[in-house]
Each structure stands twice: as structure tokens, then as C-alpha cells.
Design a protein around this motif. Structure first.
Motif, PDB file in Angstrom:
ATOM      1  N   SER A   1      64.245   5.836  29.501  1.00 20.86           N
ATOM      2  CA  SER A   1      64.907   5.838  28.203  1.00 20.86           C
ATOM      3  C   SER A   1      66.261   5.155  28.225  1.00 20.86           C
ATOM      4  O   SER A   1      66.970   5.189  29.233  1.00 20.86           O
ATOM      5  CB  SER A   1      65.112   7.272  27.733  1.00 20.86           C
ATOM      6  OG  SER A   1      63.873   7.874  27.560  1.00 20.86           O
ATOM      7  N   ILE A   2      66.578   4.575  27.085  1.00 19.84           N
ATOM      8  CA  ILE A   2      67.928   4.082  26.818  1.00 19.84           C
ATOM      9  C   ILE A   2      68.822   5.288  26.627  1.00 19.84           C
ATOM     10  O   ILE A   2      68.386   6.316  26.102  1.00 19.84           O
ATOM     11  CB  ILE A   2      67.900   3.212  25.547  1.00 19.84           C
ATOM     12  CG1 ILE A   2      67.246   1.867  25.885  1.00 19.84           C
ATOM     13  CG2 ILE A   2      69.289   3.033  24.951  1.00 19.84           C
ATOM     14  CD1 ILE A   2      66.956   1.031  24.668  1.00 19.84           C
TER      15      ILE A   2
ATOM     16  N   ALA B   1      66.311   6.122  18.488  1.00 21.68           N
ATOM     17  CA  ALA B   1      65.013   5.850  19.112  1.00 21.68           C
ATOM     18  C   ALA B   1      64.733   4.357  19.015  1.00 21.68           C
ATOM     19  O   ALA B   1      65.467   3.623  18.338  1.00 21.68           O
ATOM     20  CB  ALA B   1      63.900   6.641  18.424  1.00 21.68           C
ATOM     21  N   VAL B   2      63.665   3.927  19.701  1.00 20.97           N
ATOM     22  CA  VAL B   2      63.346   2.499  19.750  1.00 20.97           C
ATOM     23  C   VAL B   2      61.886   2.287  19.339  1.00 20.97           C
ATOM     24  O   VAL B   2      61.014   3.060  19.727  1.00 20.97           O
ATOM     25  CB  VAL B   2      63.571   1.953  21.183  1.00 20.97           C
ATOM     26  CG1 VAL B   2      63.075   0.510  21.292  1.00 20.97           C
ATOM     27  CG2 VAL B   2      65.031   2.070  21.579  1.00 20.97           C
ATOM     28  N   LEU B   3      61.684   1.250  18.531  1.00 23.90           N
ATOM     29  CA  LEU B   3      60.324   0.790  18.247  1.00 23.90           C
ATOM     30  C   LEU B   3      60.107  -0.496  19.057  1.00 23.90           C
ATOM     31  O   LEU B   3      60.820  -1.475  18.866  1.00 23.90           O
ATOM     32  CB  LEU B   3      60.149   0.510  16.756  1.00 23.90           C
ATOM     33  CG  LEU B   3      60.215   1.717  15.805  1.00 23.90           C
ATOM     34  CD1 LEU B   3      60.159   1.255  14.352  1.00 23.90           C
ATOM     35  CD2 LEU B   3      59.091   2.709  16.097  1.00 23.90           C
ATOM     36  N   ARG B   4      59.117  -0.466  19.977  1.00 22.05           N
ATOM     37  CA  ARG B   4      58.873  -1.608  20.871  1.00 22.05           C
ATOM     38  C   ARG B   4      57.758  -2.504  20.334  1.00 22.05           C
ATOM     39  O   ARG B   4      56.744  -2.011  19.816  1.00 22.05           O
ATOM     40  CB  ARG B   4      58.430  -1.107  22.255  1.00 22.05           C
ATOM     41  CG  ARG B   4      59.526  -0.537  23.130  1.00 22.05           C
ATOM     42  CD  ARG B   4      60.340  -1.639  23.803  1.00 22.05           C
ATOM     43  NE  ARG B   4      61.499  -1.010  24.499  1.00 22.05           N
ATOM     44  CZ  ARG B   4      62.545  -1.680  24.933  1.00 22.05           C
ATOM     45  NH1 ARG B   4      62.620  -3.000  24.749  1.00 22.05           N
ATOM     46  NH2 ARG B   4      63.531  -1.063  25.556  1.00 22.05           N
ATOM     47  N   ASN B   5      57.968  -3.794  20.552  1.00 26.22           N
ATOM     48  CA  ASN B   5      56.928  -4.786  20.238  1.00 26.22           C
ATOM     49  C   ASN B   5      56.382  -4.648  18.815  1.00 26.22           C
ATOM     50  O   ASN B   5      55.192  -4.502  18.595  1.00 26.22           O
ATOM     51  CB  ASN B   5      55.777  -4.696  21.252  1.00 26.22           C
ATOM     52  CG  ASN B   5      56.276  -5.047  22.635  1.00 26.22           C
ATOM     53  OD1 ASN B   5      56.982  -6.046  22.807  1.00 26.22           O
ATOM     54  ND2 ASN B   5      55.977  -4.184  23.591  1.00 26.22           N
TER      55      ASN B   5
ATOM     56  N   ILE C   1      56.333   5.757  20.234  1.00 30.92           N
ATOM     57  CA  ILE C   1      57.763   5.602  20.003  1.00 30.92           C
ATOM     58  C   ILE C   1      58.508   5.777  21.315  1.00 30.92           C
ATOM     59  O   ILE C   1      58.183   6.654  22.121  1.00 30.92           O
ATOM     60  CB  ILE C   1      58.231   6.639  18.962  1.00 30.92           C
ATOM     61  CG1 ILE C   1      57.615   6.290  17.595  1.00 30.92           C
ATOM     62  CG2 ILE C   1      59.757   6.684  18.866  1.00 30.92           C
ATOM     63  CD1 ILE C   1      57.325   7.492  16.750  1.00 30.92           C
ATOM     64  N   GLU C   2      59.530   4.923  21.512  1.00 30.84           N
ATOM     65  CA  GLU C   2      60.300   5.038  22.755  1.00 30.84           C
ATOM     66  C   GLU C   2      61.531   5.901  22.497  1.00 30.84           C
ATOM     67  O   GLU C   2      62.318   5.613  21.600  1.00 30.84           O
ATOM     68  CB  GLU C   2      60.728   3.647  23.222  1.00 30.84           C
ATOM     69  CG  GLU C   2      61.509   3.688  24.520  1.00 30.84           C
ATOM     70  CD  GLU C   2      61.953   2.291  24.945  1.00 30.84           C
ATOM     71  OE1 GLU C   2      61.133   1.365  24.915  1.00 30.84           O
ATOM     72  OE2 GLU C   2      63.143   2.162  25.297  1.00 30.84           O
ATOM     73  N   PRO C   3      61.695   6.966  23.274  1.00 28.08           N
ATOM     74  CA  PRO C   3      62.803   7.881  23.019  1.00 28.08           C
ATOM     75  C   PRO C   3      64.151   7.345  23.497  1.00 28.08           C
ATOM     76  O   PRO C   3      64.211   6.400  24.269  1.00 28.08           O
ATOM     77  CB  PRO C   3      62.418   9.135  23.791  1.00 28.08           C
ATOM     78  CG  PRO C   3      61.517   8.656  24.866  1.00 28.08           C
ATOM     79  CD  PRO C   3      60.851   7.407  24.397  1.00 28.08           C
TER      80      PRO C   3
END
Lengths: 515, 575
Positions: free
Chosen positions: B89-90, B108-112, B268-270
Motif C-alpha cells: 500500500s501507498i 485509496a487508489v484505482l489501478r489501470n 481497489i488498492e488500499p
């Protein structure tokens, strides 16, 4: 005295006219037609009197009818009328001369109009003058003479002679005894309602007539039914409040008890928090609600209840997860002008919940609420809210739908449909739509729902008590009812009082019951 | 209620079929939405549907959420399962100064992600809708979205003095200091309303990356450096807030709506957020809630009779995944998107919506009660009818008025009048609650003064400050009647009073003293009335009101032309 004299004179004229009326009617009963001109002449009456009498008979109704005619004729001049009465000047001169011895000329010439008479008599060869004696003597030349002029005048007067171009008439015109005239006269005939027995109808029944009994024989003029009557002096109630009366009546007929809503100032606790409306809800924004600067806050609350309300908002309770925020006491203390009468319903329900044993209740109210809205043709800062609620064990959404059908049926609305909606203090929440036959579309007529457990359980109700409720505005259906487009034409100081005074009785007609 | 605009063609594409406008309107009605308007799109055959969304349904504030909810309702799709990726995680660190101004941040991050111009537009519009509604115009929560590939984690969330913050804000050419920036945005039609949220603070919240690049100055503006576009692949979303619960709701809403465009849909990327106390919390929290629900209780509340399987199917259609545990019990999964579900009653309602409100058999409650009138209202109505019978026309005027309406116009000062004052009036007309019915009636006469005489009355509540009451104020029910004519007609108003007293069975008190009957006390003067033409109305020894000929100054103040007599009494003693 002058007045009474005048009255006597007019009474005698009336009598004269009245007897002439009878004569004219009698004449017509035996004759098909009456010529006013000849009728007057024959009887030596003034033509204008005859015409006036005909007019007054006509005013009595459908008794006679008349037709106007115009005729060119000849008439006597004023001078001629004297001659008609007294004889022509020449005839009078002749008659003034004693048959045997004659008369001294200067004496003869003292008679009125002697110059003309003497000249005419001389030219007709009726006289001879003896100039030998002084003064000269005038003697008859013939034994007898006829007064032809008077005879002619007589014939003209009696319309025997009307030809203005006849030789003898031309002669008389030269003497300015006859002139051309235009005669307006009428021919009168019987009409459908002809009767010889008429009298002038009375305009109105009077107390005297009743006492004297004269009404039995009197004729009455029919009333004028084509004109408007005279409005009575009257007061009136306001159109909107007449509609309020109807709604109030409906609730009372349905067994609802009226809530005391005479408290326009409410605090945020009873107006919002107790209704499970979160403190950051848009309705609590200064853009929507009138807050008070003085008196700004309320500090007295039922403490135990307040703590439960706080808990159900902040951390959740009574089976609810709550809104999970930092509930503030100072926010609940803020005084407002109530934004809905549901604040009063909440107080009433809280009181009901404090009773030892639960009793079912049906409550209603119709009163003012306040919104800090932008004003337009359909929005004012204050309007009347109509509200009804039922508290009982195990009421269902089906019960709410059923009672709404009953309520709106009383308002004449039978086609309803319900749309899911959102409201912080009701779940389920339903918007009520009714099909408007006049507008040919569905219109929203109110809101309804079941009060949330987060509202009822902190009050102390048991879980099996449900409360179903609905509300609508008084102004909107009234505007539709009266076809008013601008709310300022209905309430407030700009209302035209003439509209209020013309407003008909308000009778909301219920629809026939089902089955 | 928020309204969202969606292109009809895109909506129907998502729904897998086309609808007539009437059919779609009916679908909205059944679900509890409203097809408010249909607007043409310029230079296109397409139209935009304006759909009104219930205020607590943040999960359908965009095309993605709306079409998802309707497809599930129509049983053409199932509720997606949202998952967290197990990538490292970031991290984001909260510094102590933020606690003074805007204490929370989540992210949070949304990838691609693969945006199209339409989906990117929807992404921007959802932020706007959330800012307006749930975020209460950014006061509670502010959203910042960034192109993650332009910035370098870890990030820090700090609050610094305005002069220490300098960066190039979104779409600007020059760097500005934060205090200058707020001056600048105070003139911006769109952003000026947010400036006051932080302007007076000694520190402004700000997010930096590890290279000291400013991501955003919440809740005002993002930096230009991390600006997103339709081509952005990796999206970093941060939400700063004063309300952590709402920050989570906002973050989760953004993620669950747009994770469908990720290469692994709905993953979802935390982000790890290090709190001031060193504790690390991982966001987002996508955990579902589970409730055990009694089918019998649902049937009981709604007034239907469905079995457990039917109830489960109905709930599934409302995006609540329900499984049958036994004949009376369902296990209901409340997804993170359904923040509106607070209690069993919300689940019961969803069951009713899916069942169809208009399919519920109507029943009549057996509740039997005897109706009663509120006595004050009953007496008011009786008096209203009596005054109208006496030839007066009823008016209905406003409860709110200006200070001068009750004070200056009557030669009085507002400080001596026990009026309740409004803190936030939008116009001068609504400064206080009226303490007398006179101004409303005089204004009504002003608009109607062409024909005379005018006999006008009103029976309504006024508002008085009263420290003995719970709210510090109370209503009082008044009757006010006016006679407006070329001659004052005091005897007519006086006669009306005598008539009312006869009707409420209060006799005239000849002795003019004591606590019996009624009489007029003319010992005082009142600036509203002509000298010598004013008296207090004394009923049973109590002063209940005033009667007299209005002062010519009052006539002038209200723009009137001829004399006016007035009566105003409190009718509550007659109840």
C-alpha cells in the motif's frame, strides 16, 4: 299652498286623461282603427292630448298598438283661427252696416281690421259709398251676403278641404290665413291584450294596500327579471380558511383529535433532533430554516429523552446504527420558527408515550409553518400544513394506504398511486399522487409514511406500536380548486378583497364510497 | 433532492434495452426516482434525462450507480463484490497541525483505469454531486482526485501557514501563495463559496508528495501538477474531512462507482493512513454489514404475506444480498454502498418497494377514536363567523413582518416590544414575528382602498416573547377589526366589541372597576391612536386589548388616505 294646488291640477289632468283613455278604448272596441288626428278634430280635442293618452295606454302593456304616419296638409294660421271663430273681416264690416240707412264711414272704420274688411267687401261689390255727404256714408249694395271665407276656413279646419293648390285656398294663403303644415298622427289598432277595462298598474305591494284590501283589484306591474338585484350588505370568511374548515371537518368526521399547534416558535430538538433529522441535514441550513436571534435558545428539555435522542443519532441505539456523528447540544437548543407541524406531532406522541398504558390515538392539525425559501409565485415564507397521524399496535403500510384512500375519497379523489420517497423520519415513505381529471395528469397531493423506530422508541413506545402519518399543504390544493396561479392572490396583504367577497361557499364533494 | 443528468443513449446501453420515455418514467416511479425533465442535447439526436434521486442514495448519483441499481432491480445483474488488492500500500501521514482545522483524511487508489470521455465526465460530475450534498458544500468533506503517475508517495497531510504554501493551482499559469490564492478564488464564481471554510484559519490544510509537490489545498483547489485527464490510468483519491464517517462514505462511493473501469473490475488498492498518534489505519473499509431479519416482521410492517424465499428475492432486487436461514429468518448483507440502511425498517421498506407500493392490498386500521376539536380553534371559528355575520370581511395576512411594521409605523421603538427576532432573514419583510395583527390588515387596506367603507378583520396568532415558556415565547390568538371610511366610525368598531361581548356572555360593567364584566379604560394614551380616542379593553379586570381611532401618523405611515378605527383583543380569555 302652491304644491297642493299643483297636485290638484295634476290630479285633474290625470282624471281627464283617464276618462279619455276609457273613451278611446270604447271607440276602439267598436271601430277597427282610430286616427288620432281626425279623432281629435272630430271631438275638438288637442291632438297632443290624444297622442299622449295613446302613449300612456301603450305603457300599460299589450293593449293597443299604434303606427305613426306623416301627412302634408294645410292648416289655419293663428289669425285665421280668430276669423273662424268671429267671422271674416269683410263679413263683419257688412254686418255692421245698418240695412236701411247706412253708416258714417269714419265710424265704420273703427271696427277691428276694418281696412282689410272694407277693401274686401268693396271688391266683392257688397258696399257703396255716398261721398256727397260729409262725412261720407257707407251703405249696403246687396241685401244679404254669405261669409265664404269663414266657410272655407271651416272646411279646412274640419279637413274637408285639404288641397293646398285649390284656387280658393291659394287666395287664403295670400291673405296669410292658411299655411302648409306637416302632421304627425297615429293609427291605432287593438292588440292581443285589448280590454276596455284597464287601469294603471301599481309598481309594488304596499302595507296600505294590504290593510285596505286594495291589492285585490289593483293591477301590478311585473318585476324586471332581466336586471341584477341589489346586493345585501354582508361580511365574509377568507377563501383559504373556508377550505381549511372543510379539511378540519373531514378529520373530525374520521374521528381525529385536533392538536394544539399554537406555538410557532419551536426549538431544534423538537423540530429536528426528535424526528431523527441529523444535525447537518440540509433542512437545518440557514438557507432553509428561520433561526431566532432572540430568544435564541431553549435550555429546558426532558433530560432522559434527550439523552436517548442523542444516542440514537450519534452512536445508534434501538436496533439502529445511527448517523455516527458528533451530536451537539448547542445545535439542538437553537430556536427556530417551526418548519413543519410534525414538531407538534412529536410532542404529542412523546406525551402519549409517557402514559402508563398505551392507548391508540388519531391526531390532526392544520396550521402555519415557516420556510426561509426564495419567494416565487407558488412559494411564500409561511404556509399552512395539514397533517394527520394514527398511533396503534401493529399498523402496516397497507393500513396507511387504506386510510389515505379514505381521506382522499372525502376530497373527491379516488385514483391514487404511491411513489417510494425519502424522508429522515419516516420509513417507508410515500409520495401520494392523485389523477386530476381536469388537468388530465397525475399530481402530487401529499407525503406520507411510517414514523421511524429511531423516532418512536426513544420516546418510550414499545416496539409493536407503529405510527402512520401524512401531510399536505393547504394552499396548493386551494390554488388548484380556485384556479389561482399566484399565491399572493390568495393570501397576504395584496389579496383583492373583491375576490374574497365574491368567493362561493366551499363544499368539497366526497366521491361515492366503493361498493 | 439531488437531480442528476444522464445521456439517454448511454443509460439504455447500460440497461441493455431501450425504453419509451413513459416506460422509463414508470420504472423510475416504481423505484422511487423521478424522471424530472427530458432535455435536448444540442447538435445531437440524443437527450439528457434529468433524474431526481432520493437524498440518502449516494450510490445512484451517477450513470454507473443508477444503471447498476436498475439492472439489479430488473434482475438483469447482480450486486458486484468489491475487493481490496493485496499490493503493497501507498502510505499517507497526518501531521498534528491538521487537527486544528480539518482533522481527517482517507484515501485509496484505482489501478489501470480505462476512462472514456463519457465515463471521465461522469467521474467529475459525481465529485460535484457529492460535494454539493453529502459533503455539504465541502464543509464536511472535500474530494481530491489525482493522476498517481505524476506524484511520488508517500504523501503527507499537513496544515501550514498560508505564506508557507506556494504552488500552481489547477489550470493556472503562475504559482501563488495560499493567501493570495484565496483572494484570487474569492472572485471566482464557482469556487468563492468555499473560500470562507478556511480563510480565517491561521493554518490551511495541504497535501504534499515526497518531492514536496502540492496535491491539493483542501477544500479549495487541487494542484495543477497532479491534474487528471481522460487518459489517466492510475487514480489517487483523497478525502479530507471534519466528519470521518462521511469521509468514508464519500471515498467508498467514488471507489465503488468507478472501480468497474479498472482492469480488474471492482478491485481497489488500499492506502495506509498514519494517524497523528502513529496508529495506521487502512482505507477503504469495504466490509459489509450483516443483519438477521425476521420475514414475519417484514410482513407485519408492510401488510403483505410473502415467504422467506420471496422476501429474499425482493431484497436482492434492491441491492441487498439476502439468503434464507430458516422459514422466518433472512441473513441480509448490507453492502458498503448502502449507507442509507440504518435499521430493520429500511430493509422492510426495500422489500415493500420491490413488492410494489401499489401492489399492497389496502386495509383500514381498526383504530377507533372519538374526534375532538382544539378548544381555542373552536372558539376562534365561532368568533370568526360572528364577526363575518356582523358584516366584516376576513383577511389573512403574514405572521412575519419588519421591525418598523410594529414599531416605527406606530410611533414606538422596537426595543420596547416583546417580539421574537429572526437571525437570518432573507428580506427586510421578515425580521420578526408580528406582535399585533394591525400592520397586516392596514397593508391589506392599502391595496384595496379605492372603495370605502372597508370593514376588515382577522383572527390569527401573534408571537410574544415570554420567558416563562419553554422556548421563551408563545403565541397569542388575537381578533383585530378595522373600519376604514371618510368618517372614523368609532361607534361601529365599538358596537362590534359590544356585540362580541354579548356573544361570549360577558356583561357590560357600569362601575368601570373590579373584576366583573367588561369596560373601556381611557385613562392612558397610545402613540398608535388619536389622543382622546383610545381605550384599553378590560375584560374581567384584565387588559385584553385596545380600541380607538388610529393616529393620523399611522394612517400616513401605511399610505392610507381616510380615517380608520381599530379594535384588537386577545380572545384566549373567552375559551
Amino acid at each position: 299652498m302652491a304644491t297642493s294646488k299643483g297636485t290638484a291640477a295634476s290630479a285633474s289632468t290625470t282624471e281627464k286623461s283617464s276618462s279619455l283613455q276609457t273613451e278611446i278604448l270604447l271607440y276602439l272596441s267598436t271601430n277597427n282603427e282610430l286616427n288620432t288626428w281626425s279623432y281629435a278634430k272630430e271631438r275638438g280635442l288637442d291632438h297632443q292630448l290624444v297622442v299622449g293618452t295613446i302613449r300612456s295606454i301603450e305603457s300599460l302593456g299589450d293593449v293597443i298598438k299604434s303606427e305613426q304616419h306623416t301627412s302634408r296638409s294645410i292648416g289655419l294660421t293663428d289669425e285665421a283661427k280668430g276669423l273662424l271663430r268671429d267671422g271674416s273681416y269683410e263679413y263683419n264690416i257688412f254686418q255692421a252696416i245698418p240695412a236701411d240707412k247706412g253708416i258714417e264711414q269714419p265710424q265704420l272704420m273703427k271696427l277691428p281690421n276694418a281696412n282689410i274688411g272694407f277693401a274686401k267687401a268693396m271688391s266683392k261689390g257688397w258696399l257703396q259709398v255716398d261721398k256727397s255727404s260729409k262725412p261720407p256714408m257707407v251703405k249696403r249694395k246687396v241685401d244679404t251676403v254669405q261669409d265664404e271665407v269663414q266657410h272655407l276656413l271651416q272646411r279646412i279646419h274640419s279637413l274637408e278641404l285639404t288641397d293646398s293648390s285649390a284656387e280658393e285656398v291659394v287666395e287664403l294663403k295670400k291673405r296669410k290665413l292658411v299655411e302648409d303644415v306637416t302632421i304627425n298622427y297615429f293609427t291605432v289598432t287593438k292588440s292581443a291584450g285589448f280590454s276596455t277595462n284597464i287601469s294603471k298598474p301599481e309598481t309594488d305591494l304596499t302595507a296600505e294596500m294590504l290593510q285596505s284590501g286594495s291589492w285585490k283589484t289593483a293591477n301590478f306591474k311585473p318585476k324586471n327579471f332581466h336586471a341584477k338585484g341589489l346586493l345585501p350588505s354582508y361580511g365574509c370568511l377568507h377563501p383559504l380558511l373556508k377550505v381549511r374548515t372543510e379539511y378540519r371537518q373531514i378529520f373530525l368526521e374520521m374521528g381525529f383529535t385536533e392538536m394544539p399547534t399554537n406555538n410557532f416558535v419551536e426549538n431544534s430538538f423538537w423540530n429536528f433532533d426528535a424526528l431523527f433529522t441529523p444535525q447537518k441535514h440540509p433542512a437545518r441550513d440557514v438557507q432553509d430554516t428561520f433561526f431566532l436571534s432572540d430568544p435564541a435558545v431553549t435550555t429546558k428539555f426532558p433530560e432522559e429523552y434527550l439523552q436517548k435522542v442523542k444516542q440514537v443519532h450519534a452512536t445508534g441505539a434501538f436496533g439502529s446504527i445511527g448517523y455516527q456523528y458528533d451530536w451537539q447540544l448547542d445545535e439542538t437548543q437553537k430556536n427556530v420558527l417551526r418548519t413543519h407541524t410534525t414538531a407538534v406531532s412529536t410532542r404529542m406522541l412523546y406525551q402519549l408515550a409517557q402514559e402508563k398504558t398505551f392507548r391508540p390515538a388519531k391526531y390532526f392539525s392544520i396550521d402555519k409553518v415557516f420556510r426561509n425559501e426564495n419567494l416565487d409565485s407558488t412559494h411564500l415564507a409561511e404556509f399552512n400544513q395539514i397533517e394527520g397521524l394514527i398511533a396503534d399496535y401493529n399498523l402496516t403500510l397497507g393500513d396507511l394506504i387504506g386510510v389515505l384512500y379514505q381521506f382522499f375519497r372525502k376530497l373527491g379523489m379516488t385514483k391514487l398511486r404511491f411513489k417510494p420517497a425519502y424522508n429522515p423520519y419516516t420509513e417507508p415513505s410515500m409520495e401520494i399522487f392523485s389523477y386530476h381529471e381536469g388537468l388530465q395528469r397525475w399530481i402530487e397531493v401529499g407525503n406520507s409514511g411510517m414514523f421511524r423506530p429511531e423516532m418512536l422508541l426513544p420516546m418510550g413506545f414499545s416496539e409493536d406500536v407503529s405510527v402512520i402519518a401524512w401531510g399536505l399543504s393547504l394552499e396548493r390544493p386551494t390554488m388548484i380548486l380556485y384556479g389561482i396561479n399566484n399565491i399572493r392572490d390568495l393570501v397576504g396583504p395584496e389579496v383583492d378583497l373583491k375576490m374574497c367577497r365574491r368567493n362561493p361557499i366551499c363544499r368539497v364533494i366526497p366521491a361515492k364510497s366503493e361498493e | 433532492m439531488p437531480t442528476i443528468g444522464v445521456k439517454r443513449s448511454l443509460l439504455f446501453q447500460e440497461l441493455g434495452r431501450t425504453y419509451t420515455d413513459e416506460e422509463f418514467d414508470q420504472l423510475c416511479f416504481d423505484y422511487g426516482l423521478e424522471l424530472d425533465k427530458i432535455e435536448p442535447i444540442p447538435d445531437s439526436t440524443d437527450v439528457e434525462y434529468k433524474v431526481e434521486i432520493p437524498a440518502n442514495r449516494y450510490d445512484i448519483l451517477c450513470l454507473e450507480g443508477l444503471s447498476r441499481a436498475l439492472n439489479i432491480f430488473l434482475q438483469k445483474a447482480e450486486l458486484p463484490k468489491f475487493t481490496l488488492s493485496n499490493q503493497k500500500s501507498i502510505r499517507m501521514k497526518i501531521l498534528p497541525n491538521t487537527q486544528r482545522i480539518r482533522p481527517f483524511v482517507v484515501g485509496a487508489v484505482l489501478r489501470n483505469v480505462s476512462f472514456t470521455p463519457d465515463s471521465y465526465n461522469s467521474f467529475i460530475k459525481l465529485q460535484d454531486k457529492l460535494h454539493q450534498n453529502l459533503c455539504r458544500n465541502r464543509t464536511l468533506v472535500a474530494i481530491g482526485t489525482h493522476d498517481l503517475d505524476t506524484i511520488q508517495p508517500p504523501f503527507i497531510y499537513d496544515a501550514r501557514e498560508p505564506k508557507q504554501i506556494k504552488f500552481r493551482s489547477l489550470n493556472q499559469q503562475k504559482e501563488m501563495q495560499a493567501d493570495e490564492m484565496l483572494e484570487f478564488y474569492a472572485k471566482d464564481t464557482h469556487l468563492r463559496r468555499y473560500v470562507s471554510i478556511i480563510q480565517d484559519s491561521d493554518v490551511y490544510p495541504v497535501i504534499y508528495d515526497s518531492n514536496n509537490v502540492v496535491l491539493s489545498l483542501p477544500p479549495i483547489i487541487n494542484g495543477d501538477h497532479s491534474k487528471m485527464s481522460v487518459k489517466t490510468k492510475n487514480v489517487f483519491i483523497e478525502c479530507t474531512a471534519v466528519d470521518l464517517h462521511k469521509a468514508n462514505t464519500v471515498l467508498n462511493t467514488m471507489l465503488t462507482m468507478f472501480a468497474q473501469y479498472c482492469s480488474k473490475p471492482f478491485e481497489i488498492e488500499p492506502v495506509e493512513v498514519e494517524q497523528v498518534d502513529g496508529k495506521v489505519i487502512v482505507y477503504p473499509n469495504l466490509a459489509e454489514r450483516f443483519e438477521s431479519v425476521s420475514v414475519k416482521k417484514i410482513n407485519q410492517r408492510i401488510g403483505i404475506n410473502v415467504d422467506a424465499q420471496t422476501a429474499a428475492t425482493l431484497l436482492n432486487r434492491m441491492s441487498l444480498r439476502a439468503t434464507v436461514l430458516d422459514a422466518d429468518t433472512l441473513r441480509v448483507e448490507i453492502p458498503v454502498t448502502r449507507t442509507d440502511i440504518l435499521h430493520f425498517c429500511d430493509i422492510a421498506e426495500d422489500c415493500a418497494v420491490a413488492y410494489g407500493f401499489n401492489n399492497i392490498v389496502k386495509t383500514v386500521p381498526k383504530t377507533s377514536c372519538i374526534g375532538n376539536q382544539f378548544e381555542l380553534n373552536r372558539v376562534s371559528d365561532l368568533i370568526r363567523h360572528s364577526v363575518a355575520e356582523a358584516g366584516f370581511t376576513e383577511a389573512l395576512t403574514f405572521t412575519l413582518c419588519s421591525c418598523s411594521d410594529v414599531a416605527e409605523k406606530f410611533g414606538k421603538t422596537i426595543e420596547n416590544i416583546p417580539a421574537v427576532h429572526i437571525a437570518n432573514p432573507k428580506t427586510q419583510e421578515f425580521q420578526i414575528g408580528r406582535t399585533t395583527l394591525l400592520p397586516g390588515l392596514l397593508k391589506t387596506i392599502f391595496k384595496n382602498q379605492d372603495t370605502q367603507p372597508i370593514q376588515l378583520f382577522e383572527v390569527s396568532d401573534i408571537i410574544l416573547k415570554d420567558a416563562t415558556q419553554e422556548t421563551g415565547s408563545r403565541n397569542e390568538r388575537h381578533l383585530c377589526a378595522l373600519f376604514y371610511n371618510r368618517t372614523p366610525g368609532f361607534e361601529i368598531i365599538h358596537g362590534l366589541l359590544d356585540r362580541i361581548m354579548t356573544l361570549v356572555k360577558i356583561p357590560y360593567n357600569e362601575s368601570q372597576s373590579g373584576n366583573e364584566g367588561y369596560y373601556l379604560n381611557n385613562q392612558y394614551e397610545d402613540s398608535a391612536f388619536f389622543p382622546g380616542s383610545y381605550a384599553q379593553v378590560i375584560v374581567k379586570g384584565q387588559n385584553v386589548g385596545v380600541i380607538g381611532v388610529l393616529h393620523p401618523n399611522v394612517i400616513e405611515q401605511f399610505g392610507l388616505k381616510v380615517p380608520c378605527s381599530a379594535l384588537e383583543i386577545n380572545i384566549e380569555p373567552f375559551v
